[in-house]
Design a protein around this motif. Structure first.
Motif, PDB file in Angstrom:
ATOM      1  N   ASP B 505      13.027  11.102  11.354  1.00 25.43           N
ATOM      2  CA  ASP B 505      14.195  10.272  11.803  1.00 25.43           C
ATOM      3  C   ASP B 505      13.803   8.846  12.352  1.00 25.43           C
ATOM      4  O   ASP B 505      14.714   7.835  12.514  1.00 25.43           O
ATOM      5  N   GLN B 506      12.580   8.759  12.862  1.00 24.29           N
ATOM      6  CA  GLN B 506      12.140   7.432  13.579  1.00 24.29           C
ATOM      7  C   GLN B 506      10.966   6.704  12.682  1.00 24.29           C
ATOM      8  O   GLN B 506      10.122   7.582  12.196  1.00 24.29           O
ATOM      9  N   PRO B 507      10.958   5.560  12.998  1.00 24.15           N
ATOM     10  CA  PRO B 507       9.786   4.545  12.052  1.00 24.15           C
ATOM     11  C   PRO B 507       8.261   5.115  12.414  1.00 24.15           C
ATOM     12  O   PRO B 507       8.289   5.130  13.977  1.00 24.15           O
ATOM     13  N   LEU B 508       7.453   5.092  11.697  1.00 25.12           N
ATOM     14  CA  LEU B 508       6.111   4.930  11.982  1.00 25.12           C
ATOM     15  C   LEU B 508       5.840   3.948  12.916  1.00 25.12           C
ATOM     16  O   LEU B 508       4.780   3.823  13.605  1.00 25.12           O
ATOM     17  N   SER B 509       6.503   2.543  12.953  1.00 23.75           N
ATOM     18  CA  SER B 509       6.138   1.598  13.742  1.00 23.75           C
ATOM     19  C   SER B 509       6.134   1.650  15.241  1.00 23.75           C
ATOM     20  O   SER B 509       5.716   1.222  16.119  1.00 23.75           O
ATOM     21  N   TRP B 510       6.638   3.184  16.011  1.00 23.90           N
ATOM     22  CA  TRP B 510       6.671   3.424  17.226  1.00 23.90           C
ATOM     23  C   TRP B 510       5.223   3.429  17.514  1.00 23.90           C
ATOM     24  O   TRP B 510       4.807   3.228  18.653  1.00 23.90           O
ATOM     25  N   ASP B 511       4.396   3.780  16.729  1.00 22.57           N
ATOM     26  CA  ASP B 511       3.077   4.002  16.988  1.00 22.57           C
ATOM     27  C   ASP B 511       2.353   2.616  17.350  1.00 22.57           C
ATOM     28  O   ASP B 511       1.796   2.468  18.426  1.00 22.57           O
ATOM     29  N   ALA B 512       2.652   1.745  16.822  1.00 24.19           N
ATOM     30  CA  ALA B 512       2.439   0.266  16.989  1.00 24.19           C
ATOM     31  C   ALA B 512       2.748  -0.129  18.389  1.00 24.19           C
ATOM     32  O   ALA B 512       2.393  -0.740  19.319  1.00 24.19           O
ATOM     33  N   VAL B 513       3.981   0.065  18.714  1.00 24.86           N
ATOM     34  CA  VAL B 513       4.901   0.028  19.989  1.00 24.86           C
ATOM     35  C   VAL B 513       4.103   0.289  21.055  1.00 24.86           C
ATOM     36  O   VAL B 513       3.668  -0.289  22.104  1.00 24.86           O
ATOM     37  N   VAL B 514       3.492   1.776  20.798  1.00 31.53           N
ATOM     38  CA  VAL B 514       2.835   2.528  21.854  1.00 31.53           C
ATOM     39  C   VAL B 514       1.454   1.738  22.142  1.00 31.53           C
ATOM     40  O   VAL B 514       0.959   1.547  23.194  1.00 31.53           O
TER      41      VAL B 514
END
Lengths: 311, 1163
Positions: B505-514
């Protein structure tokens, strides 16, 4: 904790059979409110036999037991009670007091339970007797099941959609089920062998074109404990009920006459009037083609041919 | 290789056995060649791999069979991806071996960016015959202190840098805007300019020497500075350091899942915890919550936190796996995150039978808030986390607590078994903080940590929507060792995922945010001081895939930016270049280290793991020291002269960000910034699909074009104030594919409480950044809408107005890559010219189709400037006119065009039937046939004789329309009229009055008029490019004359020489140099061309033979040419009759006649 019990009843002659009276009376031990919902055209004599403390509800004959249970739950307000019991008059019993059964189940971590459950058509608690614990009674899944239930006139449909469907809906919501009767390893071996015996015979009776497929399929199906292990009623009432259909149809051809004889010997009070009830109603319970219990000469031989499998 | 041989070879190699044999043979040959050369550097090779090899031969074998496929290099000064980008196939010779055996044929191939083969051969001709090639010769004859032979371009660029560093001044002549004008308009592009052949210069940068030399003089670089000194020893040392570090980084990027677990490690771990029962001493650790312990049970040792949101149907298995733990003293905190299903009822059933299960209910607020509620309520000294779709092995808690106790750890994790159907892998990577910075290898479900520690780091970040576990693990690892306990603690079945899970439901780009949160400077920690007046150019270099040819392309692009674009732009300015190397590539790391060696202003920061644009830019932001930051996407090539105009608008305090025009390789705009049409909550790219001229009000190269006010940035090249960028936190890595720049621009404006985002038409970036991932793009779209819907600035229509077109509506479509995009659809309402000579007539939209290529090379084409001047004349008649380069087949905005005028160059163009279609043949008449003439609506030709002949031949009218001049530029200078009274202007000093002058480039071929004149007039003065080495000393006066001074040169010269291409001369196509020179009042000597005398009278003297030329250039000019007064009359006549304005009037008349409008535009 307040408990509501709704017992569904039907009799082709408008009678209230003795075993049904005893079941209804027994429910009073564990339930504050007992509703006897009958779809029979009861005569006054039958009405007079309703035990004290049991409220009789008469309704038209539709929707089988589930229709009656729904009506009873609506009438009594299931949400006003903590615990709900649904049952019917299709069994002889309980052969031990319900209190004993309820006490035994008190520590068993489950959300709803019955006397037996089977894996046939998916794990389900057999609906002749089911107890729902308070959090289930108040759950969305329980309410939705009864809200969405509509009268179905076909018996098999009722089993598929409602008997199996009730457990499935609750399982899907996350609730766990259990049963008072627990099969031990011997039960399981016996159940498997008896089922296999029946399956091989029943498959052999299929038309030639369908025989092979039936031979592949039927032996693998799970057994019905109410038929395959009905004689566990004789084992200290580990299975505290005997299904009338088992006595009537002998579905696995295991010698139900013997079973009835022994039950009458062991539980004369509980079985008083059962033989007469079966005889009186026999004409309305026609053979069920294609289902276990269809009469056949060859299958009838089974009891003699393989005595070790018999009741 | 002939086709038949190729086919035969392919057929033979299609047989598996033969293919294997062929490969074996190739390997053997490669090994033999490399070993024989003696050039393989084993120490260098081992630095890249981290392995040790028994012998040189073993190392070479390893390189040939394995290393070359991994893109490794055999010698510090040989980069396979640089030298032999096309030689990577397993069945071809190894790149290094190929370089060695083919050297004799290819002496221009550089083995490394720091080693120029031509430079070395020029100094050491004997190197040509060395068996190891130029590099082999260099290695054999040099020592550690020997300077490397750098490429001339690098020397030049380095000189610029050093000169700038020395005196802080701009290097003369490098101002890009002044370069037009040397190339003679009309001397249409020569044939070799079509393409650069080798395909390596795809970036299309105008500084490319090969393209520039033939046509346009390079600005002279002041010669006073020496070469940069990069010695062999220093280079090898720097490169070794770089590749060793790159190898270490790659090591950290190793796979996090393995097909099996290390059995030895498991046995050792099991042995270490044997017999240690945590429950035997539950009081060993103080309970985190002193209020606990009033139950009959012993205080729990582990608090298990399990968030549940509508998970009633599945959580029972997970709870059962907790209940099945061999360690009995746990508490399970199930946090119901506002479920609307029967989760709470199911939990009621669970708690009814097990008082170790506690249920907390919180309003729905996300998994982090739910877990944090659990953490707050935890009573045990250890915390564990279990999600509803996971199950533990029965000994998980017992073993974890024992292991952590034995090893004295405050946090640790077990391995996890992952079942993907029948395939099983293990997640049991044993890595520290650096490995965690690359990617998460700790599954939250097998993590056990000290409760106090988890509380200290603040638990889970509630603003994250995904990878919150990664964030926690990183926070823990930053404080303590998060140890790996080698046993399987949990099993995860991939098939059991359902679609309601956060992960889909949420983009993989959260990984980059973290990752960014933990890699960036912590908030509040001061960064480097920002230097006023300094510009920091940030280059994000992103992941390149492993193929050496792809790496080679990245290397070339980056090198071109670092060594050509940026240094030329920044000469004399205070500039630093901050490169974030997120490529993960050894070759790129070596290349960047090389760049640092030749330009100390370049700083490289290597990033760990896979890096996207936002992460690369933001990591660089922490390190920049300039008050202005410019971000340059390495996938595009900025056109020369981009940097100063891009940063200039920031001098205005109201401008918060400035973006460059983005153009595709076809020359059309891809974006002039983001605008937000009313009712659409997504950015639309301003002027997308329209010719570049639409962004500049039609002007061709528009160094002074007005800034465009746009809604936000949408460009691969942009500038903003560093302080602002730091204040808003840079790019948001959540936008993993699109809209990141748009979001940044909007946040910058919001941060400043208002302000302008502008697009700078003078700054252009050409190229196509890689296509975005469609799945991520959809998430980005949603993120953008969620954040900005209802708050977007309007002004889309206003922004469009610069083009003379209007935005009619926005059409949605899906690109071939599957990305949803918004395509602007424009209209151009009918208008009439308000004033001027064409007042009252319809104002049409003209497209001038030129033969010039797209990209900055167009400036090297006379056609482009010719068309530009004509467009200016059309605009003076109230028309809209834009130029198009040749590379275009179809274009989206064509429907608004009224007239297409094809200025015929080398290739024919299919006419557009929906418009007035005009063809003007101004050059290369040999390529035009009668069929082509028949296809166009009206045909003009810049020749009287050719027009007549073609009319006769084709039966359709070819109207003569000669070339022309721009009287505003080419007019007799004032001093020519009053030579005695005026001060002598500067330009007259460079060429004496008596001299013979030639202005033009060498074109790479001999120009007979120059050679023949030199025989009798050694005082000939030549200006132009490409002449170096071909003229006697003193003849070449300079590479370049600004357009504005050219008239003075012409008028001041005794004689101006002119010549034509053969086909132009034979067909009577008058060169436009004739028009320019005569309009300036000059005396011209030209080869004979039909019509010259008729048009130019006595101002042009023609010759047929060398003898006649000799006579003309040695005679007294006063005898050959008419007096000044007559020449001035001729000049005035040329200006009147042969100006761009005159041509524009005629063309407009024809176009209007097409529409049934009769216009009298004479004079």
């Amino acid at each position: 904790m307040s408990t509501l019990a709704v017992m569904a009843h039907y009799d082709p002659d408008g009678a209230l059979a003795p075993h049904a009276v005893r079941t209804a009376a027994a429910l009073r031990e564990v339930a504050d409110t007992v509703l006897l919902v009958s779809t029979a055209r009861l005569d006054d004599e039958a009405r007079a036999r309703v035990p004290a403390g049991v409220r009789l509800v008469e309704r038209e004959n539709s929707g089988y037991d589930f229709g009656s249970w729904k009506a009873g739950l609506e009438l009594a307000g299931s949400r006003d009670h903590d615990q709900v019991v649904i049952c019917n008059d299709s069994c002889v019993g309980p052969l031990v007091p319900y209190r004993t059964v309820f006490d035994a189940m008190a520590d068993r971590p489950c959300d709803f339970w019955g006397m037996t459950q089977t894996l046939r058509r998916g794990l389900h608690v057999q609906s002749y007797f089911v107890v729902f614990r308070p959090w289930v009674v108040r759950s969305g899944a329980f309410g939705r099941f009864w809200d969405q239930m509509v009268a179905v006139s076909d018996r098999r449909q009722v089993i598929a959609r409602y008997e199996v469907g009730l457990s499935a809906a609750l399982h899907e919501a996350g609730f766990a089920s259990d049963s008072y009767f627990r099969e031990d390893p011997t039960d399981r071996r016996t159940g498997r062998e008896r089922h296999l015996w029946w399956a091989l015979n029943a498959a052999a009776l299929r038309p030639p074109g369908k025989r092979l497929a039936a031979l592949r399929r039927m032996p693998r199906e799970p057994w019905n404990p109410m038929a395959a292990l009905a004689d566990r009623a004789l084992d200290g009432a580990r299975l505290p009920v005997v299904k009338l259909d088992t006595l009537r149809y002998d579905p696995y051809k295991l010698g139900s006459a013997t079973l009835l004889d022994r039950c009458e010997q062991q539980y004369p009070e509980a079985f008083a009037g059962v033989r007469e009830h079966l005889a009186r109603t026999a004409r309305t319970y026609a053979p069920r083609p294609g289902e276990p219990g269809s009469p056949s000469g060859r299958a009838a031989l089974a009891v003699r041919l393989v005595p070790g499998l018999a009741y | 290789m002939p086709a038949v041989v190729r086919k035969l070879k392919r057929a033979v190699l299609a047989r598996p056995g033969l293919r294997g044999a062929a490969e074996t043979a190739v390997v053997a040959r490669s090994v033999a060649v490399i070993v024989r050369s003696g050039m393989f550097d084993r120490a260098w090779y081992e630095a890249q791999t981290g392995d040790r090899h028994a012998s040189d031969l073993a190392a070479v074998r390893d390189y040939v069979t394995r290393g070359r496929r991994a893109g490794l290099s055999p010698h510090p000064l040989f980069e396979p991806a640089w030298a032999e980008p096309k030689t990577w196939h397993s069945r071809t010779l190894d790149p290094f071996a190929h370089h060695l055996v083919s050297f004799g044929r290819r002496t221009k191939v550089d083995p490394h960016p720091l080693f120029s083969t031509p430079t070395w051969i020029a100094a050491h001709p004997e190197a040509r015959r060395h068996p190891g090639g130029a590099l082999g010769h260099f290695l054999a004859t040099s020592g550690p202190d020997t300077p490397l032979p750098l490429t001339p371009g690098d020397e030049e660029a380095a000189a610029v840098v050093r000169g700038a560093a020395a005196d802080g001044s701009r290097v003369a002549g490098s101002t890009p805007g002044d370069q037009t004008g040397v190339e003679q308009p009309g001397a249409a592009g020569p044939g070799d300019a079509d393409g650069d052949g080798d395909g390596d210069d795809d970036a299309g940068d105008g500084d490319d020497a090969g393209a520039a030399d033939g046509h346009l003089a390079r600005p002279p670089v002041t010669a006073s500075v020496g070469h940069p000194i990069v010695t062999r020893g220093s280079a090898v040392a720097a490169l070794t350091t770089a590749v060793t570090a790159a190898a270490a980084r790659r090591q950290l990027s190793g796979p996090r899942q393995t097909p099996r677990l290390d059995g030895e490690a498991q046995r050792a771990f099991r042995a270490s915890v044997e017999g240690i029962g945590p429950s035997s001493d539950p009081t060993a650790r103080a309970a985190a919550d002193p209020g606990s312990g009033h139950t009959a049970r012993p205080a729990p040792v582990v608090s298990v936190v399990m968030p549940a949101w509508n998970r009633g149907g599945v959580l029972r298995r997970a709870v059962a796996s907790v209940q099945a733990q061999t360690l009995p003293d746990w508490e399970l905190l199930v946090v119901d995150d506002g479920s609307v299903d029967d989760t709470l009822a199911v939990l009621a059933g669970l708690t009814a039978f097990d008082d170790r299960v506690r249920v907390l209910t919180v309003p729905h607020g996300g998994v982090s808030r739910a877990r944090n509620a659990g953490i707050s309520a935890a009573r045990a000294p250890w915390l564990a986390f279990l999600d509803t779709d996971n199950t533990w092995e029965p000994d998980f808690l017992a073993t974890m607590v024992a292991g952590l106790t034995v090893r004295g750890l405050a946090a640790g994790y077990a391995a996890m078994r992952l079942e993907h159907g029948s395939r099983v892998t293990y997640r049991g990577y044993d890595g520290g903080l650096d490995a965690l910075r690359v990617g998460n290898h700790v599954d939250l479900n097998v993590l056990v940590a000290d409760t106090r520690l988890v509380r200290e780091v603040g638990g889970f970040a509630e603003d994250l929507r995904r990878t919150v576990d990664y964030d926690l693990v990183l926070s823990l690892a930053e404080r303590t060792t998060v140890g790996h306990l080698a046993f399987v603690g949990a099993v995860y079945s991939a098939g059991e995922q359902d679609t309601g899970r956060i992960s889909v439901d949420q983009p993989l780009s959260w990984d980059a945010v973290v990752r960014l949160r933990h890699l960036r400077r912590a908030p509040g920690v001061p960064g480097p001081a920002l230097v006023r007046g300094r510009t920091s150019v940030v280059l994000p270099v992103l992941s390149a895939d492993g193929r050496p040819d792809a790496v080679g392309a990245v290397c070339r692009r980056v090198w071109s930016l670092l060594r050509a674009s940026v240094p030329v732009e920044t000469a004399g300015a205070d500039v630093e270049v901050v490169v974030t190397d997120g490529s993960g590539s050894r070759a790129v790391a070596a290349l960047l280290a090389s760049a640092v060696l030749v330009d100390p202003r370049v700083r490289v920061e290597a990033a760990l793991g896979s890096v996207g644009t936002a992460m690369a830019v933001d990591l660089a932001l922490d390190r920049v020291t300039g008050a202005t930051t410019v971000v340059l996407d390495v996938h595009v090539a900025p056109e020369r002269g981009w940097l100063a105009p891009l940063t200039a608008p920031l001098a205005d305090a109201s401008v918060v960000a400035a973006g460059a025009l983005a153009l595709g390789v076809d020359g059309l705009l891809t974006s002039a910034g983001a605008v937000f049409p009313v009712g659409i909550d997504l950015p639309v790219q301003l002027l997308a699909g329209q010719p570049a001229g639409d962004a500049t009000g039609g002007m061709t190269d528009a160094p002074d074009a007005a800034l465009l006010d746009v809604g936000s940035l949408r460009t691969p090249v942009w500038a903003a104030r560093t302080a602002d960028l730091l204040a808003v936190g840079g790019l948001d890595a959540l936008f993993g594919a699109v809209h990141g720049d748009v979001d940044l621009g909007l946040r910058l404006v919001a941060h400043r409480g208002g302000g302008r985002v502008v697009t700078v038409p003078a700054a252009r970036a050409v190229g196509s950044p890689t296509g975005p991932d469609p799945v991520q793009a959809r998430f980005d779209e949603r993120t953008f809408r969620d954040r900005w819907a209802g708050r977007l600035p309007d002004g889309a229509q206003r922004a469009w107005r610069v083009s003379g077109t209007e935005l009619a509506h926005v059409a949605g479509h899906v690109t071939r890559a599957g990305v949803r995009a918004l395509r602007p659809v424009v209209v151009r309402p009918a208008r009439r010219v308000p004033d001027g000579p064409a007042a009252g007539l319809p104002s049409l939209r003209w497209v001038l189709q030129t033969a010039a290529p797209a990209g900055s090379r167009r400036r090297l084409w006379g056609d482009w400037h010719f068309a530009g001047s004509l467009a200016g004349a059309l605009r003076r008649l109230g028309q809209d006119a834009v130029l198009l380069p040749r590379d275009l087949a179809t274009r989206p905005a064509a429907a608004v065009d009224d007239v297409v005028l094809t200025i015929r160059g080398l290739t024919a163009r299919e006419p557009d039937p929906a418009t007035s279609d005009l063809l003007w043949v101004i050059s290369h008449p040999d390529g035009v046939d009668t069929a082509e003439l028949a296809r166009h609506g009206h045909v003009f030709a810049a020749s009287l004789s050719w027009a007549e002949r073609m009319t006769a031949l084709s039966g359709r009218t070819v109207e003569p329309l000669l070339q022309c001049t721009d009287p505003a530029v080419f007019a007799p200078p004032a001093w020519l009229r009053a030579p005695d009274g005026s001060p002598v202007p500067r330009e007259r000093r460079s060429v004496s009055r008596e001299a013979v002058l030639f202005v033009g480039n060498s074109r790479g071929v001999a120009r007979p008029v120059v050679e023949q004149t030199l025989q009798v007039r050694p005082d000939l003065a030549v200006w132009g490019g490409g002449w170096a080495g071909t003229l006697p000393p003193g003849v070449l006066r300079g590479g370049y004359v600004p357009n504005s001074q050219l008239a003075g040169h012409y008028a001041g010269a005794g004689i101006v020489l002119n010549d034509h291409w053969d086909d132009m001369r034979l067909n009577g196509f008058l060169s436009n140099r004739l028009f320019d020179a005569v309009a300036s009042g000059a005396r011209v000597v030209s080869d004979r061309v039909a019509g010259a005398t008729e048009v130019f009278g006595g101002s042009v003297a023609v010759f047929d033979t060398a003898e006649q030329l000799h006579d003309l250039v040695t005679a007294d000019v006063e005898e050959v040419f008419p007096p000044l007064a007559e020449r001035l009359d001729t000049a005035a006549r040329i200006a009147a009759e042969h100006s761009f304005d005159a041509r524009a009037r005629r063309l407009l008349q024809v176009a209007l006649a097409d529409r049934g409008v009769v216009a009298d535009l004479a004079g």
